[in-house]
Design a protein around this motif. Structure first.
Motif, mmCIF file in Angstrom:
data_model
loop_
_atom_site.group_PDB
_atom_site.id
_atom_site.type_symbol
_atom_site.label_atom_id
_atom_site.label_comp_id
_atom_site.label_asym_id
_atom_site.label_seq_id
_atom_site.Cartn_x
_atom_site.Cartn_y
_atom_site.Cartn_z
ATOM 1 N N ASP A 1 10.462 -26.997 10.359
ATOM 2 C CA ASP A 1 11.949 -26.857 12.098
ATOM 3 C C ASP A 1 12.158 -25.853 11.924
ATOM 4 N N GLU A 2 12.764 -24.874 10.681
ATOM 5 C CA GLU A 2 12.962 -23.826 10.477
ATOM 6 C C GLU A 2 12.976 -22.213 11.455
ATOM 7 N N LEU A 3 14.133 -22.042 12.158
ATOM 8 C CA LEU A 3 14.113 -20.827 13.150
ATOM 9 C C LEU A 3 13.088 -21.010 13.708
ATOM 10 N N PRO A 4 13.470 -21.783 14.790
ATOM 11 C CA PRO A 4 13.116 -22.678 16.104
ATOM 12 C C PRO A 4 12.772 -21.552 16.386
ATOM 13 N N THR A 5 12.501 -19.701 16.919
ATOM 14 C CA THR A 5 12.843 -19.043 17.945
ATOM 15 C C THR A 5 11.364 -18.467 17.746
ATOM 16 N N VAL A 6 11.003 -18.218 16.381
ATOM 17 C CA VAL A 6 9.785 -17.844 16.126
ATOM 18 C C VAL A 6 8.888 -19.021 16.514
ATOM 19 N N LEU A 7 8.239 -17.191 18.150
ATOM 20 C CA LEU A 7 6.682 -18.488 18.795
ATOM 21 C C LEU A 7 5.157 -18.409 16.994
ATOM 22 N N ARG A 8 4.798 -20.640 17.414
ATOM 23 C CA ARG A 8 4.231 -20.543 16.296
ATOM 24 C C ARG A 8 2.830 -19.976 16.820
ATOM 25 N N GLN A 9 2.484 -18.983 17.581
ATOM 26 C CA GLN A 9 1.150 -18.101 17.436
ATOM 27 C C GLN A 9 0.789 -16.812 17.608
ATOM 28 N N ASP A 10 -0.447 -16.342 16.878
ATOM 29 C CA ASP A 10 -0.916 -15.211 16.385
ATOM 30 C C ASP A 10 -0.417 -14.230 17.419
ATOM 31 N N GLY A 11 -0.763 -13.536 17.073
ATOM 32 C CA GLY A 11 -0.588 -11.571 17.970
ATOM 33 C C GLY A 11 1.478 -11.883 18.341
ATOM 34 N N GLY A 12 1.983 -10.445 19.311
ATOM 35 C CA GLY A 12 3.091 -10.464 19.575
ATOM 36 C C GLY A 12 2.818 -9.643 20.125
ATOM 37 N N CYS B 1 1.138 -1.146 0.110
ATOM 38 C CA CYS B 1 -0.356 0.342 0.413
ATOM 39 C C CYS B 1 1.180 0.989 0.554
ATOM 40 N N GLY B 2 0.874 1.444 -1.370
ATOM 41 C CA GLY B 2 1.634 2.964 -1.215
ATOM 42 C C GLY B 2 3.455 2.910 -0.931
ATOM 43 N N SER B 3 4.511 2.638 -0.340
ATOM 44 C CA SER B 3 5.534 2.409 -0.357
ATOM 45 C C SER B 3 5.796 0.941 0.885
ATOM 46 N N VAL B 4 4.779 0.876 1.218
ATOM 47 C CA VAL B 4 4.389 0.281 2.413
ATOM 48 C C VAL B 4 4.475 -1.673 2.232
ATOM 49 N N VAL B 5 4.951 -2.813 2.737
ATOM 50 C CA VAL B 5 5.482 -3.402 1.893
ATOM 51 C C VAL B 5 5.328 -4.380 3.828
ATOM 52 N N PHE B 6 4.519 -5.626 3.283
ATOM 53 C CA PHE B 6 3.816 -6.868 4.361
ATOM 54 C C PHE B 6 4.296 -7.620 3.949
ATOM 55 N N MET B 7 5.029 -8.634 3.971
ATOM 56 C CA MET B 7 5.376 -9.877 4.028
ATOM 57 C C MET B 7 4.423 -10.879 5.407
ATOM 58 N N PHE B 8 4.237 -11.912 4.471
ATOM 59 C CA PHE B 8 2.842 -12.684 5.866
ATOM 60 C C PHE B 8 2.802 -14.047 5.133
ATOM 61 N N GLN B 9 3.773 -15.294 5.787
ATOM 62 C CA GLN B 9 3.991 -16.739 5.374
ATOM 63 C C GLN B 9 3.335 -17.193 6.709
ATOM 64 N N THR B 10 2.785 -18.268 5.878
ATOM 65 C CA THR B 10 2.283 -19.701 7.320
ATOM 66 C C THR B 10 3.138 -20.129 7.987
ATOM 67 N N PHE B 11 3.274 -20.482 9.469
ATOM 68 C CA PHE B 11 3.721 -21.234 10.756
ATOM 69 C C PHE B 11 3.920 -21.930 9.991
#
Length: 125
Positions: A59-70, A44-54
């Protein structure tokens, strides 16, 4: 450094895409292009968001919590904040309505469909 584009992990990517479309974002990329989407880029304009499913993390990036929000808040500068607020306030969960801050910005905060906080701001003249 040139830019930052947060990659936000979500449970339901299709619901997330529809939510961000309400905010004026456009879907620019999906992976895979056909079949079940596991990654989406929206702008949206110059704002870019990337979204990826848990689930796509495996098993990559084990420090990413597997829950919504944060504890991350997306702070988004915008124009015509009052007009934008009026356009979306009845379509989203408003956490904090329009207010003038002590540092002179006009802001409001909403919660997205994944329990992430978005604060929109404008330095009104």
């Amino acid at each position: 450094m040139k830019s930052v584009s947060p990659n936000i992990f979500v449970t339901d990517i299709n619901r997330t895409i529809e939510f961000y479309k309400k905010l004026g974002f456009s879907l620019t990329t999906t992976v895979p292009e056909e079949g079940e989407t596991i990654f989406a880029m929206m702008t949206c304009g110059s704002v870019v968001f990337m979204f990826q499913t848990f689930r796509s993390l495996g098993d990559e990036l084990p420090t990413v919590l597997r829950q919504d929000g944060g504890s991350l808040l997306q702070y988004i500068q915008t124009n015509e904040i009052r007009k934008f607020y009026d356009q979306i306030k009845d379509k989203v969960k408003v956490i904090k309505g329009l207010e003038k801050t002590f540092y002179g910005a006009t802001e409001f905060s909403i919660e997205d469909n994944n329990d992430y906080l978005l604060t929109f701001t404008e330095d009104e003249k």
